[in-house]
Design a protein around this motif. Structure first.
Motif, PDB file in Angstrom:
ATOM      1  N   ILE A   1      75.913  58.343 -46.664  1.00 19.49           N
ATOM      2  CA  ILE A   1      74.868  58.138 -45.659  1.00 19.49           C
ATOM      3  C   ILE A   1      75.110  58.948 -44.389  1.00 19.49           C
ATOM      4  O   ILE A   1      74.295  58.932 -43.473  1.00 19.49           O
ATOM      5  CB  ILE A   1      74.694  56.633 -45.321  1.00 19.49           C
ATOM      6  N   GLY A   2      76.226  59.677 -44.342  1.00 19.79           N
ATOM      7  CA  GLY A   2      76.480  60.537 -43.191  1.00 19.79           C
ATOM      8  C   GLY A   2      77.922  61.001 -43.146  1.00 19.79           C
ATOM      9  O   GLY A   2      78.763  60.588 -43.953  1.00 19.79           O
ATOM     10  N   SER A   3      78.199  61.887 -42.196  1.00 24.96           N
ATOM     11  CA  SER A   3      79.567  62.392 -42.031  1.00 24.96           C
ATOM     12  C   SER A   3      79.699  63.053 -40.658  1.00 24.96           C
ATOM     13  O   SER A   3      78.709  63.329 -39.985  1.00 24.96           O
ATOM     14  CB  SER A   3      79.907  63.414 -43.121  1.00 24.96           C
ATOM     15  N   GLY A   4      80.941  63.304 -40.284  1.00 21.32           N
ATOM     16  CA  GLY A   4      81.220  64.011 -39.043  1.00 21.32           C
ATOM     17  C   GLY A   4      82.693  64.351 -38.975  1.00 21.32           C
ATOM     18  O   GLY A   4      83.511  63.830 -39.748  1.00 21.32           O
TER      19      GLY A   4
ATOM     20  N   LEU B   1      77.796  65.257 -36.220  1.00 21.97           N
ATOM     21  CA  LEU B   1      77.286  64.338 -37.238  1.00 21.97           C
ATOM     22  C   LEU B   1      76.220  64.981 -38.113  1.00 21.97           C
ATOM     23  O   LEU B   1      75.400  65.780 -37.638  1.00 21.97           O
ATOM     24  CB  LEU B   1      76.709  63.089 -36.570  1.00 21.97           C
ATOM     25  N   ASN B   2      76.239  64.612 -39.369  1.00 21.74           N
ATOM     26  CA  ASN B   2      75.192  64.990 -40.328  1.00 21.74           C
ATOM     27  C   ASN B   2      74.782  63.706 -41.034  1.00 21.74           C
ATOM     28  O   ASN B   2      75.462  63.245 -41.948  1.00 21.74           O
ATOM     29  CB  ASN B   2      75.730  66.016 -41.334  1.00 21.74           C
ATOM     30  N   MET B   3      73.683  63.120 -40.575  1.00 18.07           N
ATOM     31  CA  MET B   3      73.293  61.799 -41.063  1.00 18.07           C
ATOM     32  C   MET B   3      72.144  61.871 -42.067  1.00 18.07           C
ATOM     33  O   MET B   3      71.226  62.681 -41.930  1.00 18.07           O
ATOM     34  CB  MET B   3      72.892  60.903 -39.890  1.00 18.07           C
ATOM     35  N   PHE B   4      72.214  61.000 -43.053  1.00 17.02           N
ATOM     36  CA  PHE B   4      71.161  60.893 -44.068  1.00 17.02           C
ATOM     37  C   PHE B   4      70.320  59.638 -43.869  1.00 17.02           C
ATOM     38  O   PHE B   4      69.346  59.432 -44.586  1.00 17.02           O
ATOM     39  CB  PHE B   4      71.779  60.895 -45.467  1.00 17.02           C
ATOM     40  N   VAL B   5      70.725  58.781 -42.940  1.00 21.03           N
ATOM     41  CA  VAL B   5      69.952  57.586 -42.603  1.00 21.03           C
ATOM     42  C   VAL B   5      69.719  57.582 -41.098  1.00 21.03           C
ATOM     43  O   VAL B   5      70.533  58.099 -40.329  1.00 21.03           O
ATOM     44  CB  VAL B   5      70.677  56.282 -43.022  1.00 21.03           C
TER      45      VAL B   5
ATOM     46  N   PHE C   1      80.768  58.684 -44.398  1.00 24.34           N
ATOM     47  CA  PHE C   1      80.269  57.315 -44.468  1.00 24.34           C
ATOM     48  C   PHE C   1      79.592  57.082 -45.818  1.00 24.34           C
ATOM     49  O   PHE C   1      78.709  57.853 -46.208  1.00 24.34           O
ATOM     50  CB  PHE C   1      79.243  57.049 -43.363  1.00 24.34           C
ATOM     51  N   TYR C   2      80.000  56.022 -46.496  1.00 24.89           N
ATOM     52  CA  TYR C   2      79.409  55.664 -47.787  1.00 24.89           C
ATOM     53  C   TYR C   2      78.760  54.281 -47.710  1.00 24.89           C
ATOM     54  O   TYR C   2      79.245  53.392 -46.999  1.00 24.89           O
ATOM     55  CB  TYR C   2      80.477  55.620 -48.884  1.00 24.89           C
TER      56      TYR C   2
END
Length: 337
Positions: A331-334, A272-276, A324-325
């Motif tokens: 707001i993130g991805s994986g 995961l690479n999360m922005f929130v 994830f949008y």
């Protein structure tokens, strides 16, 4: 401001460099050599040199082949061997363009790194581009949040058609506006199988099985197939279309079934690479670059995200990126397990 711009020989990076120079910045061009595809670099370097000459800016050629092999090319090969579907562009952006190239930019005194990606940065987050057909937010969703402050994307609020038209109307840039679009995966000439054949014998006939494990047909080698494919394999006495549901590399088998069996409403995601900073949330999810965002509920536990889709998705492939949008923002991805 001193800005390094990644230049490929294409219209997007050429016009990005021109725009930044006209804004009064000190621009430095950089071409990256990432692989040894015959004839590829020579023609592109010639184009980049032309642009740099037009603009009167310095140009660097950066050899990153060793790092590219480590972070992008080798994982591309290995992921297919495992029966999964890789996403080399996402890895390249994370480790090479916004990793190694950014390090180089800092080493020569540049405050920012610019690229010709169609994406925007707003309030420290990745935002989709104005041009929905060219939006590349999906492919940079694995880039660490702290890197975004160092990036500039001059084309994020532009339409690709306008950029090409602008180039065509400028004598020094006309050829860039008229040239054909480049391939999405730079090191693939025709199909990914041609690349795999340099490393493996991909023509390994095996069994086609149904979801229960019953042998119902034959295939020509599991690496020839990706999730959702419906041709290129034999199903004995089939009366309706069959699709690849999953791939078992260890057994050299592909599991096939009807379209309804291809549906997935739950997806697991790792790396995961999360922005929130949220462990449970509602969002929209894209499970492939060109897929429609789907409403979803996401729960993160021990660095694994469980995605519960409110509308089933087709062709969800292990190894692909799920992004994830929330509205226009990433707001993130994986990577899909």
């Amino acid at each position: 401001m001193k800005i390094l711009i990644a230049m490929s020989g294409g219209v997007d990076s050429a016009m990005s460099a021109k725009m930044l120079k006209e804004q009064g910045h000190e621009i430095v061009g950089c071409y990256m050599k990432l692989h040894k595809k015959p004839g590829y670099h020579e023609k592109n370097i010639e184009k980049v040199e032309k642009v740099c000459d037009f603009l009167g800016i310095k140009m660097h050629i950066l050899d990153l082949e060793e790092k590219f092999n480590k972070y992008v090319y080798s994982p591309f090969i290995d992921t297919y061997k495992e029966g999964k579907t890789p996403n080399p562009c996402a890895l390249c952006n994370k480790f090479i363009k916004f990793g190694e190239l950014l390090k180089f930019a800092k080493s020569i005194g540049c405050q920012k790194l610019a690229t010709g990606h169609y994406v925007q940065i707003e309030n420290g987050l990745i935002k989709t581009a104005r041009d929905p057909n060219k939006d590349q937010s999906y492919f940079i969703a694995q880039v660490p949040k702290e890197v975004l402050a160092d990036m500039i994307f001059p084309l994020g609020d532009k339409m690709k058609s306008d950029i090409k038209e602008m180039a065509k109307n400028l004598p020094d840039f006309k050829e860039f506006g008229e040239q054909a679009e480049s391939s999405e995966i730079c090191f693939v000439d025709t199909t990914y199988i041609d690349i795999l054949n340099r490393h493996y014998d991909t023509n390994l006939p095996g069994d086609v099985v149904d979801a229960s494990g019953k042998i119902i047909g034959r295939h020509s080698g599991y690496m020839h197939y990706t999730i959702g494919k419906r041709r290129g394999f034999e199903v004995f006495s089939a009366h309706e279309p069959h699709f690849v549901l999953s791939i078992d590399a260890t057994k050299n088998q592909i599991v096939v079934g009807t379209k309804s069996e291809l549906e997935k409403s739950e997806v697991l995601v790792k790396e995961l690479n999360m922005f929130v900073n949220e462990s449970e949330f509602e969002c929209e999810v894209k499970v492939r670059y060109r897929s429609i965002p789907l409403q979803a509920h996401v729960v993160i536990d021990d660095d694994i995200a469980k995605i519960s889709l409110k509308q089933s998705a087709y062709g969800v492939a292990s190894g692909q990126l799920a992004v994830f949008y929330r509205g226009d923002f990433v707001i993130g991805s994986g990577f899909i397990v």
